[in-house]
Write a protein that holds these residues in place. Structure first.
Motif, PDB file in Angstrom:
ATOM      1  N   MET A 232       0.837  -1.182   0.000  1.00  0.00           N
ATOM      2  CA  MET A 232       0.000   0.000   0.000  1.00  0.00           C
ATOM      3  C   MET A 232       0.879   1.241   0.000  1.00  0.00           C
ATOM      4  SD  MET A 232      -3.112  -0.871   2.635  1.00  0.00           S
ATOM      5  CE  MET A 232      -4.513  -1.747   1.983  1.00  0.00           C
ATOM      6  N   ILE A 233       0.544   2.205  -0.847  1.00  0.00           N
ATOM      7  CA  ILE A 233       1.276   3.472  -0.903  1.00  0.00           C
ATOM      8  C   ILE A 233       0.311   4.575  -0.485  1.00  0.00           C
ATOM      9  CG2 ILE A 233       2.577   5.072  -2.340  1.00  0.00           C
ATOM     10  CD1 ILE A 233       3.355   2.761  -4.116  1.00  0.00           C
ATOM     11  N   LEU A 234       0.646   5.247   0.611  1.00  0.00           N
ATOM     12  CA  LEU A 234      -0.232   6.276   1.175  1.00  0.00           C
ATOM     13  C   LEU A 234       0.441   7.642   1.106  1.00  0.00           C
ATOM     14  CD1 LEU A 234      -1.266   4.423   4.481  1.00  0.00           C
ATOM     15  CD2 LEU A 234      -2.556   4.478   2.329  1.00  0.00           C
ATOM     16  N   ASP A 235      -0.319   8.627   0.672  1.00  0.00           N
ATOM     17  CA  ASP A 235       0.164   9.999   0.779  1.00  0.00           C
ATOM     18  C   ASP A 235       0.220  10.381   2.266  1.00  0.00           C
ATOM     19  OD1 ASP A 235       1.052  12.447  -0.054  1.00  0.00           O
ATOM     20  OD2 ASP A 235      -0.951  13.258  -0.401  1.00  0.00           O
TER      21      ASP A 235
ATOM     22  N   ILE B 123      -4.940   0.779   9.236  1.00  0.00           N
ATOM     23  CA  ILE B 123      -4.840  -0.349   8.292  1.00  0.00           C
ATOM     24  C   ILE B 123      -4.141  -1.524   8.955  1.00  0.00           C
ATOM     25  CG2 ILE B 123      -3.677  -1.132   6.179  1.00  0.00           C
ATOM     26  CD1 ILE B 123      -4.295   1.630   4.991  1.00  0.00           C
ATOM     27  N   ARG B 124      -3.081  -1.236   9.717  1.00  0.00           N
ATOM     28  CA  ARG B 124      -2.349  -2.307  10.410  1.00  0.00           C
ATOM     29  C   ARG B 124      -3.267  -3.111  11.334  1.00  0.00           C
ATOM     30  NH1 ARG B 124       0.986  -3.739   7.528  1.00  0.00           N
ATOM     31  NH2 ARG B 124       2.976  -2.743   7.220  1.00  0.00           N
TER      32      ARG B 124
ATOM     33  N   PRO C 166       0.631  -7.521  10.029  1.00  0.00           N
ATOM     34  CA  PRO C 166       1.964  -7.039   9.656  1.00  0.00           C
ATOM     35  C   PRO C 166       2.449  -7.425   8.262  1.00  0.00           C
ATOM     36  CG  PRO C 166       2.167  -9.012  10.979  1.00  0.00           C
ATOM     37  CD  PRO C 166       0.693  -8.728  10.877  1.00  0.00           C
ATOM     38  N   ASP C 167       1.667  -8.241   7.528  1.00  0.00           N
ATOM     39  CA  ASP C 167       2.218  -8.846   6.316  1.00  0.00           C
ATOM     40  C   ASP C 167       2.199  -7.955   5.080  1.00  0.00           C
ATOM     41  OD1 ASP C 167       2.776 -11.164   7.691  1.00  0.00           O
ATOM     42  OD2 ASP C 167       0.841 -12.079   7.226  1.00  0.00           O
ATOM     43  N   VAL C 168       1.345  -6.929   5.050  1.00  0.00           N
ATOM     44  CA  VAL C 168       1.241  -6.062   3.867  1.00  0.00           C
ATOM     45  C   VAL C 168       2.154  -4.849   4.029  1.00  0.00           C
ATOM     46  CG1 VAL C 168      -0.305  -4.659   2.455  1.00  0.00           C
ATOM     47  CG2 VAL C 168      -1.152  -6.777   3.491  1.00  0.00           C
ATOM     48  N   PRO C 169       3.136  -4.672   3.136  1.00  0.00           N
ATOM     49  CA  PRO C 169       4.014  -3.497   3.231  1.00  0.00           C
ATOM     50  C   PRO C 169       3.236  -2.195   3.027  1.00  0.00           C
ATOM     51  CG  PRO C 169       4.970  -5.178   1.807  1.00  0.00           C
ATOM     52  CD  PRO C 169       3.554  -5.589   2.050  1.00  0.00           C
ATOM     53  N   ILE C 170       3.549  -1.188   3.837  1.00  0.00           N
ATOM     54  CA  ILE C 170       2.931   0.131   3.709  1.00  0.00           C
ATOM     55  C   ILE C 170       4.033   1.163   3.499  1.00  0.00           C
ATOM     56  CG2 ILE C 170       1.548   1.908   4.843  1.00  0.00           C
ATOM     57  CD1 ILE C 170       0.120  -0.254   6.391  1.00  0.00           C
TER      58      ILE C 170
END
Length: 219
Positions: free
Chosen positions: A1-4, A19-20, A25-29
């Motif tokens: 996920m890429i967040l502004d 989101i966490r 913990p498995d999805v990179p942010i």
């Protein structure tokens, strides 16, 4: 996920934290920002952010960051995969043939952590010349990419198999390609390859491949 980072109502760090709680913990942010984030980096890491990237967004920066995240995941996965008891691959020598620099670095890191010595070539012609230049039984296994300039993996494998020396017909040559169709596997077999690994490299398949072809004590 890429967040502004700078967003109304809820900024990127607050969003990452929420989101966490939902995905674990498995999805990179990744936080994307045109501002200096150094002052909030500790807070962001605590919220579960894996990395930062600056605006304007450049492809090279994005690829570098993705590579860093992938490297961390692969190292952790490799650390959790152990070869069977009594298997020692130290001293074994691998020829890795891969034209893409990023893919080559990742493969070198993953394969090298098993204790083998990794030497690399950037295309099939270079691999053929390197194999010819070394003495018999110098290499224990070859990992061969398929789509390469100058000489592709099929051509290089067939050329190695034709060499008038005993190890040329015996050495395991493993195809590495993103193409996993039956026709691709059949074509790699016809060229003289022993096995077919799909990219991106699967750690479990790689460990099994190394154990199958190199298992045992070092020379």
């Amino acid at each position: 996920m890429i967040l502004d980072w700078k967003m109304p109502d809820m900024d990127g760090i607050e969003t990452a934290q929420e989101i966490r709680k939902q995905v674990g913990p498995d999805v990179p942010i990744i936080i994307l920002s045109a501002y200096d984030w150094s002052g909030v980096e500790e807070e962001a890491r605590h919220a579960g952010v894996n990395g930062f990237i600056s605006k304007p967004l450049f492809k090279s920066r994005l690829v570098y960051l993705f590579n860093q995240i992938a490297e961390t995941d692969r190292k952790q996965e490799l650390a959790e995969r152990e070869l069977p008891d009594g298997t020692d691959l130290s001293g074994k020598r691998v020829l890795l043939v891969e034209d893409n620099e990023l893919n080559r670095e990742i493969a070198e890191e993953i394969i090298g952590q098993t204790g083998v010595v990794v030497e690399s070539a950037e295309n099939g012609k270079e691999a053929l010349e390197r194999f010819e230049a070394m003495g018999e039984n110098y290499y224990d296994i070859i990992f061969m990419d398929i789509q390469m300039p100058v000489m592709n993996g099929y051509e290089a494998t067939a050329a190695i198999r034709r060499l008038p020396r005993s190890d040329a017909s015996r050495i395991p040559i493993i195809a590495m390609t993103a193409n996993a169709f039956a026709e691709d596997i059949r074509q790699s077999r016809n060229a003289g390859m022993n096995e077919h690994l799909t990219k991106p490299l699967n750690i479990e398949q790689l460990m099994r491949c190394l154990e199958t072809w190199l298992g045992g004590t070092s020379r």
